[in-house]
Design a protein around this motif. Structure first.
Motif, PDB file in Angstrom:
ATOM      1  N   PHE A  89       0.812  -1.225   0.000  1.00 29.45           N
ATOM      2  CA  PHE A  89       0.000   0.000   0.000  1.00 29.45           C
ATOM      3  C   PHE A  89       0.843   1.271   0.000  1.00 29.45           C
ATOM      4  O   PHE A  89       0.509   2.226  -0.680  1.00 29.45           O
ATOM      5  N   ALA A  90       1.946   1.287   0.790  1.00 33.24           N
ATOM      6  CA  ALA A  90       2.835   2.455   0.851  1.00 33.24           C
ATOM      7  C   ALA A  90       2.072   3.742   1.154  1.00 33.24           C
ATOM      8  O   ALA A  90       2.316   4.779   0.557  1.00 33.24           O
ATOM      9  N   LEU A  91       1.131   3.656   2.093  1.00 32.95           N
ATOM     10  CA  LEU A  91       0.417   4.858   2.524  1.00 32.95           C
ATOM     11  C   LEU A  91       1.208   5.515   3.644  1.00 32.95           C
ATOM     12  O   LEU A  91       1.908   4.845   4.393  1.00 32.95           O
ATOM     13  N   MET A  92       1.091   6.842   3.750  1.00 33.80           N
ATOM     14  CA  MET A  92       1.791   7.556   4.813  1.00 33.80           C
ATOM     15  C   MET A  92       0.925   7.461   6.078  1.00 33.80           C
ATOM     16  O   MET A  92      -0.201   7.986   6.084  1.00 33.80           O
ATOM     17  N   PRO A  93       1.408   6.809   7.129  1.00 38.86           N
ATOM     18  CA  PRO A  93       0.561   6.588   8.310  1.00 38.86           C
ATOM     19  C   PRO A  93       0.155   7.880   9.031  1.00 38.86           C
ATOM     20  O   PRO A  93      -0.827   7.870   9.763  1.00 38.86           O
ATOM     21  N   TRP A  94       0.905   8.956   8.827  1.00 40.38           N
ATOM     22  CA  TRP A  94       0.570  10.214   9.500  1.00 40.38           C
ATOM     23  C   TRP A  94      -0.449  11.027   8.701  1.00 40.38           C
ATOM     24  O   TRP A  94      -0.895  12.070   9.142  1.00 40.38           O
ATOM     25  N   ARG A  95      -0.804  10.551   7.520  1.00 35.46           N
ATOM     26  CA  ARG A  95      -1.785  11.269   6.712  1.00 35.46           C
ATOM     27  C   ARG A  95      -3.137  10.543   6.747  1.00 35.46           C
ATOM     28  O   ARG A  95      -3.165   9.315   6.763  1.00 35.46           O
ATOM     29  N   THR A  96      -4.209  11.310   6.707  1.00 33.13           N
ATOM     30  CA  THR A  96      -5.536  10.702   6.650  1.00 33.13           C
ATOM     31  C   THR A  96      -5.786  10.174   5.238  1.00 33.13           C
ATOM     32  O   THR A  96      -4.971  10.375   4.332  1.00 33.13           O
ATOM     33  N   PHE A 131     -14.977   8.106   5.000  1.00 33.85           N
ATOM     34  CA  PHE A 131     -13.746   7.694   5.697  1.00 33.85           C
ATOM     35  C   PHE A 131     -12.600   8.663   5.456  1.00 33.85           C
ATOM     36  O   PHE A 131     -11.453   8.362   5.760  1.00 33.85           O
ATOM     37  N   GLU A 132     -12.920   9.840   4.892  1.00 36.20           N
ATOM     38  CA  GLU A 132     -11.880  10.797   4.483  1.00 36.20           C
ATOM     39  C   GLU A 132     -10.878  11.095   5.591  1.00 36.20           C
ATOM     40  O   GLU A 132      -9.700  11.269   5.333  1.00 36.20           O
ATOM     41  N   HIS A 133     -11.376  11.173   6.831  1.00 36.50           N
ATOM     42  CA  HIS A 133     -10.489  11.638   7.904  1.00 36.50           C
ATOM     43  C   HIS A 133      -9.994  10.512   8.797  1.00 36.50           C
ATOM     44  O   HIS A 133      -9.506  10.738   9.898  1.00 36.50           O
ATOM     45  N   TYR A 134     -10.107   9.271   8.304  1.00 38.39           N
ATOM     46  CA  TYR A 134      -9.525   8.140   9.020  1.00 38.39           C
ATOM     47  C   TYR A 134      -8.040   8.048   8.687  1.00 38.39           C
ATOM     48  O   TYR A 134      -7.606   8.459   7.615  1.00 38.39           O
ATOM     49  N   SER A 140      -9.230  -1.464   7.105  1.00 36.30           N
ATOM     50  CA  SER A 140      -8.876  -2.837   6.753  1.00 36.30           C
ATOM     51  C   SER A 140      -7.916  -2.822   5.566  1.00 36.30           C
ATOM     52  O   SER A 140      -7.760  -1.801   4.897  1.00 36.30           O
ATOM     53  N   GLY A 141      -7.292  -3.970   5.302  1.00 32.69           N
ATOM     54  CA  GLY A 141      -6.353  -4.062   4.186  1.00 32.69           C
ATOM     55  C   GLY A 141      -6.979  -3.645   2.863  1.00 32.69           C
ATOM     56  O   GLY A 141      -6.390  -2.907   2.085  1.00 32.69           O
ATOM     57  N   GLY A 142      -8.199  -4.128   2.623  1.00 29.83           N
ATOM     58  CA  GLY A 142      -8.882  -3.799   1.376  1.00 29.83           C
ATOM     59  C   GLY A 142      -9.116  -2.304   1.237  1.00 29.83           C
ATOM     60  O   GLY A 142      -8.903  -1.722   0.172  1.00 29.83           O
ATOM     61  N   MET A 143      -9.515  -1.680   2.333  1.00 31.43           N
ATOM     62  CA  MET A 143      -9.767  -0.236   2.301  1.00 31.43           C
ATOM     63  C   MET A 143      -8.469   0.537   2.088  1.00 31.43           C
ATOM     64  O   MET A 143      -8.436   1.537   1.380  1.00 31.43           O
ATOM     65  N   ARG A 144      -7.394   0.037   2.694  1.00 30.39           N
ATOM     66  CA  ARG A 144      -6.105   0.722   2.509  1.00 30.39           C
ATOM     67  C   ARG A 144      -5.706   0.712   1.042  1.00 30.39           C
ATOM     68  O   ARG A 144      -5.237   1.701   0.509  1.00 30.39           O
ATOM     69  N   GLN A 145      -5.902  -0.457   0.397  1.00 31.85           N
ATOM     70  CA  GLN A 145      -5.484  -0.517  -0.996  1.00 31.85           C
ATOM     71  C   GLN A 145      -6.390   0.328  -1.884  1.00 31.85           C
ATOM     72  O   GLN A 145      -5.959   0.822  -2.913  1.00 31.85           O
ATOM     73  N   ARG A 146      -7.659   0.511  -1.492  1.00 26.09           N
ATOM     74  CA  ARG A 146      -8.520   1.440  -2.228  1.00 26.09           C
ATOM     75  C   ARG A 146      -7.900   2.833  -2.201  1.00 26.09           C
ATOM     76  O   ARG A 146      -7.953   3.564  -3.184  1.00 26.09           O
ATOM     77  N   VAL A 147      -7.353   3.209  -1.032  1.00 29.44           N
ATOM     78  CA  VAL A 147      -6.687   4.510  -0.925  1.00 29.44           C
ATOM     79  C   VAL A 147      -5.503   4.550  -1.890  1.00 29.44           C
ATOM     80  O   VAL A 147      -5.297   5.529  -2.606  1.00 29.44           O
ATOM     81  N   GLY A 148      -4.739   3.444  -1.921  1.00 27.62           N
ATOM     82  CA  GLY A 148      -3.584   3.364  -2.823  1.00 27.62           C
ATOM     83  C   GLY A 148      -4.000   3.531  -4.280  1.00 27.62           C
ATOM     84  O   GLY A 148      -3.330   4.206  -5.060  1.00 27.62           O
TER      85      GLY A 148
END
Lengths: 254, 253
Positions: A89-96, A131-134, A140-148
């Motif tokens: 996913f490589a999402l930034m954990p400090w960012r919503t 979920f914009e501000h989560y 969940s993993g699936g939701m994280r990859q949607r962000v990706g």
């Protein structure tokens, strides 16, 4: 037929082995031509160089020899015409959620209303409205990859490069995500390159399947998939799908 | 429910402090201990009121605070950027790792005599000790924070065409911020220690100077008031940084 969108020519990718144990050839002399607007999957066992091939096309890995061309121009690094979806996913954990989708837009100098509006629209497109501000750790993993995926699509690339994007998801989520990815893809038919080690996933998504083998990592065959679109979960039960699956499995077993 | 729990916690904590002060006040009165050695809360307060009225008091506080502020500001101004660079560029790290680790392993107070030889007994030597004490934890923790940055975050930034400066600003800096703040909190107490002990060792003014003087005169009431000042300052500064730290963690993880 239009001019090829991506051309890979005599591509060899090698890495320095740790502790100076020489070099490891990840991809050896690969040749591949990808037409604009097609969905191409790359399938093969671990260590066959499928991710290396993808990351080289992304411009994140430099080839040892050979070259990659996009729209006829040699790739020398990352470009605005390509966006990557990563396996972890490589999402930034400090960012919503919304700020993660903004990440690529900010780096590509989108500003003001354009930036805000695109981020909002792509969060909505992947079904994360509300979920914009989560933060990523709350999803969940699936939701994280949607962000990706939203982050990659938001910058409006011509080519979407997906490196085993569903590799760490459970089987059911994986199938759902595949269907949803296709639904999103059908809307604008960007050229998509999707790395996976799942044969089902490779057949389900693809117009073309690139089969790879290891030692050394190389392309063994490219197969066109003539399954009708739009594809649904039922597609996976059709005799034609099962036939393709068998062919790929035999090919990879060789 | 949470409110009641935290309320109970405050009551119990307060109770322990009150009990301690009570025993400390009563024991000398009951003749259990000699108040010349232990003093008493009431006497410390009385001594404090007297010290505050002296002319030198404000100057002592000013000198100590200034030494700390300059030394610690320098420690942050040098420790954070150095830590970022050392964390990001292995070649610089390999080059500077041995001397930094050597200083890290040395108790910074052991350097006090040589620093006084170099800089004299004025404020400069205390600023230097505060700096040396503060800079190493800041540098080492910042470096660790940078090295802990996920490779994939950097790769993601680069995939969106980020240059090295943008990778720093958008990934490395925010990702290592919690470690930077942790380093600042650890460095802070070492800098305070450096100033106070530096003044106790050789100085002309400052809170540490006063602690040493009252100690040699056996004036425990006065001595303890000065110690109380230092510990209140350390407590306030540390909890300010800790609050900042907690805000960052809850916002970021």
């Amino acid at each position: 037929m239009s001019a090829p969108h991506i051309e890979v020519e005599g591509l060899t990718v090698a890495y320095e082995k740790p502790k100076a144990a020489g070099t490891l050839v990840a991809v050896s002399n690969a040749n591949l031509t990808i037409t604009r607007g097609t969905f191409v999957t790359i399938v093969g066992p671990s260590g066959c160089g499928k991710s290396s091939l993808l990351l080289t096309i992304a411009g994140l890995v430099k080839p040892a020899s050979g070259c990659v061309r996009v729209n006829g121009k040699p790739v020398s690094g990352p470009g605005r015409d390509r966006a990557v979806v990563f396996q972890d996913f490589a999402l930034m954990p400090w960012r919503t959620v919304i700020d993660n989708v903004r990440f690529g837009l900010e780096l590509q100098r989108w500003t003001g209303e354009d930036l805000t509006e695109r981020a909002r629209r792509y969060v909505e497109l992947v079904g994360l409205k509300g979920f914009e501000h989560y933060h990523p750790h709350q999803l969940s993993g699936g939701m994280r990859q949607r962000v990706g995926i939203a982050r990659a699509l938001a910058v409006d690339p011509e080519i979407l490069l997906l490196d085993e994007p569903f590799g760490s998801l459970d089987a059911q989520t994986r199938d759902e995500m595949g269907s949803e990815l296709l639904a999103v893809w059908e809307q604008n038919k960007k050229t998509a390159l999707f790395v996976t080690h799942s044969i089902d996933e490779a057949v389900f998504l693809a117009d073309q399947i690139v089969a790879m083998a290891r030692d050394p990592g190389r392309i063994t065959e490219v197969i066109s998939v003539e399954l009708p679109r739009p594809r649904t979960v039922e597609t996976m039960d059709s005799p034609l799908f099962i036939e393709y699956r068998r062919r790929i499995r035999d090919l990879l077993a060789k | 429910m949470e409110f009641m729990l935290s309320n109970r916690r405050i009551w119990i904590s307060t109770l322990s402090v009150v009990a301690f002060l009570g025993v400390w006040e009563i024991a000398p009165r009951a003749g259990l201990v000699d108040r010349t050695f232990t003093s008493q809360p009431s006497r410390v307060i009385a001594a404090g009121l007297e010290i505050i009225r002296t002319r030198t008091f404000l100057n002592d506080v000013y000198v100590s605070l200034l030494e700390f502020a300059i030394g610690f500001a320098l420690a942050m101004a040098i420790g954070v950027p150095m830590g970022l660079i050392l964390g990001r560029f292995p070649i610089v790290r390999y080059l500077l790792d041995p001397p930094i680790m050597a200083i890290y392993a040395t108790p910074h107070l052991a350097l006090l005599p040589i620093i006084v030889v170099w800089l004299g007994i004025g404020m400069q030597s205390k600023i230097a000790v505060a700096f040396v004490g503060g800079v190493i934890p800041i540098l080492v923790n910042t470096m660790a924070g940078v090295r802990g940055v996920e490779r994939s975050w950097i790769l993601a930034a680069r995939s969106f065409c980020a240059g090295e400066l943008e990778v720093f600003a958008k990934v490395i800096l925010p990702a290592s911020l919690p470690s930077v703040i942790l380093g600042i909190r650890l460095g802070l107490s070492r800098a305070v220690l450096g100033v106070v002990v530096g003044e106790m060792y050789q100085s002309q003014a400052g809170v540490g100077n006063e602690i040493m003087r009252y100690g040699s005169e056996f004036r425990t009431d006065y001595l303890l008031f000065e110690v109380l000042l230092v510990s209140l300052f350390g407590l306030a500064a540390t909890s300010a940084v800790r609050t900042l730290e907690e805000k960052l963690w809850t916002a970021g993880r």
